[in-house]
Scaffold this motif. Structure first.
Motif, PDB file in Angstrom:
ATOM      1  N   ASP A  17       0.832  -1.205   0.000  1.00 26.72           N
ATOM      2  CA  ASP A  17       0.000   0.000   0.000  1.00 26.72           C
ATOM      3  C   ASP A  17       0.867   1.257   0.000  1.00 26.72           C
ATOM      4  N   ALA A  18       2.008   1.204   0.665  1.00 27.90           N
ATOM      5  CA  ALA A  18       2.902   2.359   0.719  1.00 27.90           C
ATOM      6  C   ALA A  18       3.491   2.678  -0.649  1.00 27.90           C
ATOM      7  N   ILE A  19       3.600   1.699  -1.515  1.00 28.34           N
ATOM      8  CA  ILE A  19       4.167   1.896  -2.845  1.00 28.34           C
ATOM      9  C   ILE A  19       3.118   2.400  -3.837  1.00 28.34           C
ATOM     10  N   ARG A  20       1.897   1.974  -3.676  1.00 26.59           N
ATOM     11  CA  ARG A  20       0.847   2.219  -4.671  1.00 26.59           C
ATOM     12  C   ARG A  20       0.641   3.712  -4.989  1.00 26.59           C
ATOM     13  N   GLN A  21       0.360   4.541  -3.990  1.00 27.48           N
ATOM     14  CA  GLN A  21       0.069   5.949  -4.248  1.00 27.48           C
ATOM     15  C   GLN A  21       1.269   6.691  -4.841  1.00 27.48           C
ATOM     16  N   PRO A  22       2.466   6.545  -4.299  1.00 30.13           N
ATOM     17  CA  PRO A  22       3.614   7.216  -4.928  1.00 30.13           C
ATOM     18  C   PRO A  22       3.854   6.756  -6.371  1.00 30.13           C
ATOM     19  N   ALA A  23       3.553   5.496  -6.667  1.00 29.35           N
ATOM     20  CA  ALA A  23       3.722   5.015  -8.044  1.00 29.35           C
ATOM     21  C   ALA A  23       2.766   5.731  -8.991  1.00 29.35           C
ATOM     22  N   PHE A  24       1.522   5.926  -8.556  1.00 33.12           N
ATOM     23  CA  PHE A  24       0.565   6.669  -9.372  1.00 33.12           C
ATOM     24  C   PHE A  24       1.020   8.115  -9.568  1.00 33.12           C
ATOM     25  N   GLU A  25       1.502   8.732  -8.491  1.00 34.02           N
ATOM     26  CA  GLU A  25       1.992  10.115  -8.577  1.00 34.02           C
ATOM     27  C   GLU A  25       3.184  10.221  -9.520  1.00 34.02           C
ATOM     28  N   ALA A  26       4.096   9.286  -9.400  1.00 32.95           N
ATOM     29  CA  ALA A  26       5.286   9.302 -10.249  1.00 32.95           C
ATOM     30  C   ALA A  26       4.911   9.168 -11.720  1.00 32.95           C
ATOM     31  N   ARG A  27       3.975   8.305 -11.992  1.00 31.57           N
ATOM     32  CA  ARG A  27       3.557   8.124 -13.389  1.00 31.57           C
ATOM     33  C   ARG A  27       2.887   9.393 -13.911  1.00 31.57           C
ATOM     34  N   ARG A  29       3.371  12.418 -12.951  1.00 33.84           N
ATOM     35  CA  ARG A  29       4.356  13.508 -13.040  1.00 33.84           C
ATOM     36  C   ARG A  29       5.557  13.160 -13.900  1.00 33.84           C
ATOM     37  N   ARG A  30       5.553  11.926 -14.442  1.00 34.84           N
ATOM     38  CA  ARG A  30       6.663  11.441 -15.268  1.00 34.84           C
ATOM     39  C   ARG A  30       7.997  11.539 -14.531  1.00 34.84           C
ATOM     40  N   ARG A  31       7.970  11.021 -13.327  1.00 34.86           N
ATOM     41  CA  ARG A  31       9.165  11.012 -12.492  1.00 34.86           C
ATOM     42  C   ARG A  31       9.486   9.587 -12.077  1.00 34.86           C
ATOM     43  N   PRO A  32      10.745   9.284 -11.847  1.00 37.70           N
ATOM     44  CA  PRO A  32      11.109   7.936 -11.386  1.00 37.70           C
ATOM     45  C   PRO A  32      10.744   7.744  -9.915  1.00 37.70           C
ATOM     46  N   VAL A  33      10.642   6.495  -9.517  1.00 38.26           N
ATOM     47  CA  VAL A  33      10.395   6.142  -8.117  1.00 38.26           C
ATOM     48  C   VAL A  33      11.653   5.471  -7.584  1.00 38.26           C
ATOM     49  N   ARG A  34      12.063   5.875  -6.393  1.00 40.37           N
ATOM     50  CA  ARG A  34      13.200   5.227  -5.740  1.00 40.37           C
ATOM     51  C   ARG A  34      12.678   4.588  -4.457  1.00 40.37           C
ATOM     52  N   LEU A  35      12.815   3.278  -4.373  1.00 44.54           N
ATOM     53  CA  LEU A  35      12.394   2.546  -3.188  1.00 44.54           C
ATOM     54  C   LEU A  35      13.592   2.391  -2.261  1.00 44.54           C
TER      55      LEU A  35
END
Length: 58
Positions: A17-27, A29-35
């Motif tokens: 769940d912690a990954i889901r929302q930032p992944a949507f935001e990153a997509r 905003r066309r930004r990478p995600v760093r875990l």
């Protein structure tokens, strides 16, 4: 360089769940995600034989 969206994980059941929302935001905003994964390990310094309060002074 585009700044990544950083997501901290700790191995708990809520990580997905912690990954889901930032992944949507990153997509959007066309930004990478760093875990970033955090581990809890016992702290041990070079002076651990004499002190358990932290690193020794120089």
């Amino acid at each position: 360089m585009t700044q990544p969206i950083v997501v901290g994980l700790d191995g708990s059941a809520g990580d997905e769940d912690a990954i889901r929302q930032p992944a949507f935001e990153a997509r959007a905003r066309r930004r990478p995600v760093r875990l970033v994964h955090a581990l809890e390990t016992p702290y041990r310094s070079a002076s651990s034989r004499t002190s358990r309060t932290g690193p020794c002074s120089p």
